[in-house]
Motif scaffolding. Sequence first.
Motif, PDB file in Angstrom:
ATOM      1  N   VAL A   1       0.821  -1.213   0.000  1.00  0.00           N
ATOM      2  CA  VAL A   1       0.000   0.000   0.000  1.00  0.00           C
ATOM      3  C   VAL A   1       0.854   1.263   0.000  1.00  0.00           C
ATOM      4  N   TYR A   2       1.924   1.293   0.799  1.00  0.00           N
ATOM      5  CA  TYR A   2       2.723   2.500   0.987  1.00  0.00           C
ATOM      6  C   TYR A   2       4.081   2.468   0.298  1.00  0.00           C
ATOM      7  N   GLY A   3       4.367   1.398  -0.400  1.00  0.00           N
ATOM      8  CA  GLY A   3       5.639   1.299  -1.105  1.00  0.00           C
ATOM      9  C   GLY A   3       6.815   1.184  -0.144  1.00  0.00           C
ATOM     10  N   GLU A   4       7.919   1.772  -0.530  1.00  0.00           N
ATOM     11  CA  GLU A   4       9.156   1.680   0.244  1.00  0.00           C
ATOM     12  C   GLU A   4       8.971   2.124   1.696  1.00  0.00           C
ATOM     13  N   ARG A   5       8.132   3.138   1.925  1.00  0.00           N
ATOM     14  CA  ARG A   5       7.916   3.635   3.292  1.00  0.00           C
ATOM     15  C   ARG A   5       7.309   2.555   4.200  1.00  0.00           C
ATOM     16  N   GLY A   6       6.506   1.675   3.648  1.00  0.00           N
ATOM     17  CA  GLY A   6       5.868   0.637   4.436  1.00  0.00           C
ATOM     18  C   GLY A   6       6.647  -0.667   4.516  1.00  0.00           C
ATOM     19  N   LYS A   7       7.771  -0.734   3.787  1.00  0.00           N
ATOM     20  CA  LYS A   7       8.562  -1.962   3.739  1.00  0.00           C
ATOM     21  C   LYS A   7       9.044  -2.367   5.134  1.00  0.00           C
ATOM     22  N   GLY A   8       8.754  -3.604   5.514  1.00  0.00           N
ATOM     23  CA  GLY A   8       9.201  -4.147   6.790  1.00  0.00           C
ATOM     24  C   GLY A   8       8.409  -3.675   7.998  1.00  0.00           C
ATOM     25  N   PHE A   9       7.338  -2.900   7.775  1.00  0.00           N
ATOM     26  CA  PHE A   9       6.561  -2.378   8.905  1.00  0.00           C
ATOM     27  C   PHE A   9       5.402  -3.302   9.216  1.00  0.00           C
ATOM     28  N   ILE A  10       5.231  -3.631  10.480  1.00  0.00           N
ATOM     29  CA  ILE A  10       4.097  -4.425  10.959  1.00  0.00           C
ATOM     30  C   ILE A  10       4.120  -4.338  12.487  1.00  0.00           C
ATOM     31  N   GLU A  11       2.992  -4.513  13.117  1.00  0.00           N
ATOM     32  CA  GLU A  11       2.949  -4.618  14.570  1.00  0.00           C
ATOM     33  C   GLU A  11       2.949  -6.097  14.926  1.00  0.00           C
ATOM     34  N   VAL A  12       3.217  -6.397  16.185  1.00  0.00           N
ATOM     35  CA  VAL A  12       3.143  -7.791  16.626  1.00  0.00           C
ATOM     36  C   VAL A  12       2.206  -7.891  17.819  1.00  0.00           C
ATOM     37  N   HIS A  13       1.536  -9.009  17.895  1.00  0.00           N
ATOM     38  CA  HIS A  13       0.600  -9.275  18.980  1.00  0.00           C
ATOM     39  C   HIS A  13       1.096 -10.486  19.752  1.00  0.00           C
ATOM     40  N   HIS A  14       1.112 -10.371  21.079  1.00  0.00           N
ATOM     41  CA  HIS A  14       1.474 -11.505  21.935  1.00  0.00           C
ATOM     42  C   HIS A  14       0.285 -12.460  21.991  1.00  0.00           C
ATOM     43  N   LEU A  15       0.482 -13.689  21.570  1.00  0.00           N
ATOM     44  CA  LEU A  15      -0.609 -14.651  21.583  1.00  0.00           C
ATOM     45  C   LEU A  15      -1.078 -14.948  23.003  1.00  0.00           C
ATOM     46  N   LYS A  16      -0.168 -14.912  23.950  1.00  0.00           N
ATOM     47  CA  LYS A  16      -0.536 -15.033  25.362  1.00  0.00           C
ATOM     48  C   LYS A  16      -0.325 -13.651  25.972  1.00  0.00           C
ATOM     49  N   PRO A  17      -1.387 -12.989  26.408  1.00  0.00           N
ATOM     50  CA  PRO A  17      -1.253 -11.632  26.935  1.00  0.00           C
ATOM     51  C   PRO A  17      -0.206 -11.542  28.045  1.00  0.00           C
ATOM     52  N   LEU A  18       0.636 -10.528  27.973  1.00  0.00           N
ATOM     53  CA  LEU A  18       1.684 -10.343  28.975  1.00  0.00           C
ATOM     54  C   LEU A  18       1.097 -10.221  30.374  1.00  0.00           C
ATOM     55  N   SER A  19      -0.081  -9.657  30.476  1.00  0.00           N
ATOM     56  CA  SER A  19      -0.705  -9.466  31.792  1.00  0.00           C
ATOM     57  C   SER A  19      -1.071 -10.794  32.457  1.00  0.00           C
ATOM     58  N   THR A  20      -1.105 -11.876  31.691  1.00  0.00           N
ATOM     59  CA  THR A  20      -1.457 -13.177  32.270  1.00  0.00           C
ATOM     60  C   THR A  20      -0.239 -13.970  32.727  1.00  0.00           C
ATOM     61  N   LEU A  21       0.948 -13.481  32.420  1.00  0.00           N
ATOM     62  CA  LEU A  21       2.160 -14.187  32.829  1.00  0.00           C
ATOM     63  C   LEU A  21       2.388 -13.983  34.316  1.00  0.00           C
ATOM     64  N   GLU A  22       2.609 -15.060  35.016  1.00  0.00           N
ATOM     65  CA  GLU A  22       2.804 -14.993  36.461  1.00  0.00           C
ATOM     66  C   GLU A  22       4.230 -14.665  36.850  1.00  0.00           C
ATOM     67  N   LYS A  23       5.159 -14.938  35.951  1.00  0.00           N
ATOM     68  CA  LYS A  23       6.562 -14.626  36.217  1.00  0.00           C
ATOM     69  C   LYS A  23       7.224 -14.222  34.907  1.00  0.00           C
ATOM     70  N   GLU A  24       8.421 -13.704  35.011  1.00  0.00           N
ATOM     71  CA  GLU A  24       9.171 -13.298  33.832  1.00  0.00           C
ATOM     72  C   GLU A  24       9.350 -14.507  32.922  1.00  0.00           C
ATOM     73  N   ALA A  25       9.159 -14.302  31.645  1.00  0.00           N
ATOM     74  CA  ALA A  25       9.251 -15.411  30.703  1.00  0.00           C
ATOM     75  C   ALA A  25      10.052 -14.991  29.480  1.00  0.00           C
ATOM     76  N   VAL A  26      10.677 -15.951  28.857  1.00  0.00           N
ATOM     77  CA  VAL A  26      11.388 -15.721  27.609  1.00  0.00           C
ATOM     78  C   VAL A  26      10.360 -15.812  26.484  1.00  0.00           C
ATOM     79  N   ILE A  27      10.336 -14.806  25.634  1.00  0.00           N
ATOM     80  CA  ILE A  27       9.396 -14.778  24.513  1.00  0.00           C
ATOM     81  C   ILE A  27      10.088 -15.323  23.273  1.00  0.00           C
TER      82      ILE A  27
END
Length: 76
Positions: A13-39
């Motif tokens: 859609v945006y050409g070169e300006r949009g290249k490599g751009f995307i957001e990421v979503h945590h499949l397991k919400p961070l708020s549900t983690l009980e302790k520090e975890a490696v993602i």
Amino acid sequence: MSCKVCGFNFEEVYGERGKGFIEVHHLKPLSTLEKEAVIDPERDLIPVCANCHRMIHRRRDNTLTVDELRALLTHY
């Protein structure tokens, strides 16, 4: 890279300006983690566009899964 919910691709859609751009979503919400975890990006994250990411988190008390959002998505 395209959104795994709707297929939107910023580079297409945006050409070169949009290249490599995307957001990421945590499949397991961070708020549900009980302790520090490696993602593990391959296992724990999914690329989504900004619109789909906002819709997943639209209601704090009802975060949708990727499959639930896909089911709501309508094409016009």
